[in-house]
Design a protein around this motif. Structure first.
Motif, short mmCIF file in Angstrom:
data_model
loop_
_atom_site.label_atom_id
_atom_site.label_comp_id
_atom_site.label_asym_id
_atom_site.label_seq_id
_atom_site.Cartn_x
_atom_site.Cartn_y
_atom_site.Cartn_z
N GLU A 1 0.83 -1.21 0.00
CA GLU A 1 0.00 0.00 0.00
C GLU A 1 0.86 1.26 0.00
O GLU A 1 0.54 2.25 -0.68
CB GLU A 1 -0.92 -0.01 1.22
N LYS A 2 1.95 1.22 0.77
CA LYS A 2 2.84 2.37 0.79
C LYS A 2 3.47 2.62 -0.58
O LYS A 2 3.57 3.77 -1.03
CB LYS A 2 3.92 2.14 1.86
N ARG A 3 3.89 1.53 -1.25
CA ARG A 3 4.46 1.67 -2.59
C ARG A 3 3.41 2.21 -3.56
O ARG A 3 3.71 3.07 -4.41
CB ARG A 3 4.99 0.33 -3.08
N PHE A 4 2.17 1.73 -3.43
CA PHE A 4 1.11 2.19 -4.33
C PHE A 4 0.84 3.68 -4.14
O PHE A 4 0.67 4.42 -5.11
CB PHE A 4 -0.16 1.38 -4.07
N ARG A 5 0.81 4.10 -2.86
CA ARG A 5 0.62 5.53 -2.61
C ARG A 5 1.79 6.34 -3.16
O ARG A 5 1.60 7.43 -3.72
CB ARG A 5 0.46 5.79 -1.11
N MET A 6 2.98 5.80 -3.02
CA MET A 6 4.15 6.49 -3.53
C MET A 6 4.09 6.61 -5.06
O MET A 6 4.42 7.65 -5.63
CB MET A 6 5.43 5.76 -3.10
N TYR A 7 3.65 5.52 -5.72
CA TYR A 7 3.51 5.58 -7.18
C TYR A 7 2.49 6.64 -7.58
O TYR A 7 2.69 7.37 -8.57
CB TYR A 7 3.07 4.22 -7.72
N GLY A 8 1.39 6.75 -6.82
CA GLY A 8 0.40 7.77 -7.13
C GLY A 8 0.94 9.18 -6.97
O GLY A 8 0.69 10.06 -7.81
N VAL A 9 1.70 9.39 -5.88
CA VAL A 9 2.29 10.71 -5.67
C VAL A 9 3.29 11.03 -6.78
O VAL A 9 3.33 12.17 -7.29
CB VAL A 9 2.97 10.76 -4.29
N ILE A 10 4.09 10.04 -7.17
CA ILE A 10 5.06 10.27 -8.25
C ILE A 10 4.33 10.59 -9.56
O ILE A 10 4.75 11.49 -10.32
CB ILE A 10 5.97 9.04 -8.41
N ALA A 11 3.24 9.87 -9.84
CA ALA A 11 2.49 10.12 -11.08
C ALA A 11 1.90 11.53 -11.09
O ALA A 11 1.97 12.26 -12.10
CB ALA A 11 1.38 9.08 -11.23
N ILE A 12 1.32 11.95 -9.94
CA ILE A 12 0.76 13.29 -9.87
C ILE A 12 1.85 14.34 -10.00
O ILE A 12 1.70 15.36 -10.71
CB ILE A 12 -0.02 13.47 -8.55
N ALA A 13 2.98 14.11 -9.33
CA ALA A 13 4.09 15.07 -9.42
C ALA A 13 4.62 15.17 -10.86
O ALA A 13 4.92 16.27 -11.35
CB ALA A 13 5.21 14.65 -8.47
N ALA A 14 4.71 14.02 -11.55
CA ALA A 14 5.18 14.04 -12.93
C ALA A 14 4.20 14.79 -13.83
O ALA A 14 4.61 15.58 -14.70
CB ALA A 14 5.39 12.62 -13.43
N ALA A 15 2.89 14.55 -13.61
CA ALA A 15 1.90 15.26 -14.42
C ALA A 15 1.95 16.76 -14.18
O ALA A 15 1.91 17.57 -15.12
CB ALA A 15 0.51 14.71 -14.11
N LEU A 16 2.04 17.16 -12.89
CA LEU A 16 2.13 18.58 -12.57
C LEU A 16 3.40 19.20 -13.14
O LEU A 16 3.39 20.35 -13.62
CB LEU A 16 2.08 18.79 -11.06
N MET A 17 4.48 18.45 -13.13
CA MET A 17 5.73 18.96 -13.68
C MET A 17 5.61 19.18 -15.18
O MET A 17 6.08 20.20 -15.72
CB MET A 17 6.87 17.98 -13.37
N MET A 18 4.96 18.24 -15.87
CA MET A 18 4.78 18.41 -17.31
C MET A 18 3.89 19.60 -17.64
O MET A 18 4.16 20.39 -18.54
CB MET A 18 4.19 17.13 -17.91
N VAL A 19 2.80 19.74 -16.86
CA VAL A 19 1.91 20.89 -17.06
C VAL A 19 2.65 22.19 -16.79
O VAL A 19 2.53 23.17 -17.53
CB VAL A 19 0.66 20.76 -16.18
N ALA A 20 3.42 22.21 -15.70
CA ALA A 20 4.19 23.42 -15.38
C ALA A 20 5.21 23.73 -16.46
O ALA A 20 5.40 24.90 -16.83
CB ALA A 20 4.89 23.24 -14.02
N THR A 21 5.86 22.69 -16.99
CA THR A 21 6.81 22.90 -18.08
C THR A 21 6.13 23.49 -19.30
O THR A 21 6.65 24.40 -19.95
CB THR A 21 7.50 21.57 -18.43
N LEU A 22 4.93 22.98 -19.60
CA LEU A 22 4.18 23.50 -20.74
C LEU A 22 3.84 24.97 -20.54
O LEU A 22 4.06 25.80 -21.44
CB LEU A 22 2.91 22.68 -20.93
#
Length: 451
Positions: free
Chosen positions: A44-65
């Motif tokens: 569960e901890k790994r799954f939550r970490m994957y979700g946080v990483i995915a959200i952070a990556a998406a926000l980073m891409m949007v911010a880069t755009l």
């Protein structure tokens, strides 16, 4: 003496052995349970970490755009202007009889007093090639602005007054620091002499920067310093008005019929499957349909917002129908049963009770569909809305373009100044899309009911 033989059965020893075995099994089971819990917690901890990483990556891409768009487009909101003391002689605007009329003003050469004013700043410039290079500082729109000033106020004829006009796009880019003067002269569009003249004008206080109102008040132009998005904004407005006027009532009516009146048989199942399939059809297919039907069969005007709205209606109808049917399904059956129980007809039950409760979801789906239509380009290219249109459309039947197509046209232009214009237009389009999606969220939160 021999020791006594123990009894064959010792109850105390047997109980002790059984207790040891039970405690061993209990401890083993507990260890397995604890190990399983730890593994599950780690998963569960790994799954939550994957979700946080995915959200952070998406926000980073949007911010880069956004950073990329804003860094290239913010300079388009500022324009460089030149102020020159100009004198329009009466002989320039008078006809053969010496009279100043509207016709004589329309045919006057207003570029001459502007060039004379610029030459007065640099009397050392004498050769024809140098004068031509000096004249390039002025925008082509300066003479038209001077003409409008004389038409509006003929008293300026024969008097010296100050004319403030945008400089040409090359010098606007130079003033914004986007031209490297250290590069070889043959690798840039501005020579060292032109850069020196422009610097002299800056030192004399004749060059100034201000907010670029032309971007929001002018239509399209071949000159980047004169081009604006107002024509595309008005064209988008008329196109969306036509789309909303057609798609919303048709989509809601179709959803109500399919959900409340249509019998459940193979024909309605076929219709539902086709509606779901149409929602996934590429948008350019609807453009081809509009080209074949609306333009060639019905003969409607090319590149008109009316045709664009009809094409976008075909594209957004499946989205609105699906969202409206989902909103109708979300209304509890008890509402329908209560309305019918007090004597309401089926039509009254739908119009007085079900539709008002489902309307927030319908509006949300409609706004999302309209936001999708606002950003579409491919279907509008097929019906001719890619044409170069300078005038601001006065109605849905006038030739026009829309914001996404305007962005496409500017992005395809070789002029360097259009790069900033393109990014600025993208920023305006994104602002509209964010506003429409925020409106959909607010509507849903304001009118949504939890059953």
């Amino acid at each position: 003496m021999a020791s006594p033989r123990p009894n064959a059965y010792d109850p105390a020893a047997t109980a002790a052995a059984e207790g040891t075995a039970v405690s061993t099994r209990t401890s083993t089971t507990a260890e397995r349970v604890n190990a399983g819990l730890k593994a599950r917690y780690r998963a569960e901890k790994r799954f939550r970490m994957y979700g946080v990483i995915a959200i952070a990556a998406a926000l980073m891409m949007v911010a880069t755009l956004f950073v990329s768009i804003v860094s290239k487009g913010y300079t388009a909101f500022v324009i460089t202007s030149i102020s020159l003391p100009v004198t329009v002689e009466r002989d320039l605007v008078a006809n053969a009889d010496g009279e100043v009329t509207e016709k004589s003003i329309a045919f006057a050469n207003f570029a001459k007093p502007l060039r004379d004013a610029l030459e007065a700043q640099f009397p050392e410039v004498e050769s024809r090639s140098e004068r031509r290079a000096l004249y390039s500082i002025l925008s082509d729109g300066a003479s038209f602005k001077l003409q409008r000033m004389i038409e509006e106020n003929p008293d300026l004829i024969g008097r010296e007054f100050t004319l403030t006009s945008p400089v040409s796009s090359d010098f606007d880019v130079l003033n914004k620091g986007q031209i490297d003067l250290s590069a070889p002269e043959n690798m840039r569009r501005i020579s060292d002499a032109q850069a020196g003249w422009f610097q002299t004008l800056q030192e004399r206080g004749l060059i100034e920067t201000a907010f670029n109102t032309n971007l929001f008040t002018n239509g399209d132009s071949r000159q980047p310093e004169l081009a604006g998005i107002w024509g595309a904004v008005v064209g988008s407005f008329y196109t969306l008005v036509v789309t909303l006027a057609l798609s919303f009532p048709i989509g809601v009516a179709a959803a109500v019929y399919l959900e409340e009146f249509a019998p459940k048989n193979k024909w309605t199942d076929l219709i539902e499957v086709n509606i779901n399939n149409l929602a996934a059809v590429p948008s350019i297919v609807f453009g081809l349909l509009g080209l074949a039907v609306f333009l060639q069969v019905f003969g409607l005007p090319r590149s008109a917002p009316l045709v664009g709205g009809m094409v976008l209606t075909l594209m957004t109808l499946p989205t609105i129908i699906i969202a409206s049917r989902a909103a109708l399904k979300s209304v509890p059956p008890s509402i329908r049963e209560a309305a019918l129980g007090v004597g309401a007809s089926k039509l009254q039950m739908i119009t007085h009770h079900v539709l008002p409760l489902a309307m927030p979801g319908m509006l949300t789906g409609t706004i999302i569909g309209m936001a999708q239509a606002l950003g579409e380009t491919a279907p509008l290219l097929m019906i001719g809305m890619v044409a170069f249109v300078v005038d601001v459309p006065g109605g849905p039947m006038d030739p026009s373009t829309v914001l996404p197509v305007q962005i496409y046209l500017w992005a395809d232009s070789p002029e360097r100044a259009f790069v900033a214009k393109t990014s600025a237009a993208i920023m305006v389009l994104l602002a509209f899309l964010v506003f429409m999606n925020a409106a959909a969220v607010l509507l849903r939160k304001k009118f949504e009911r939890r059953w």
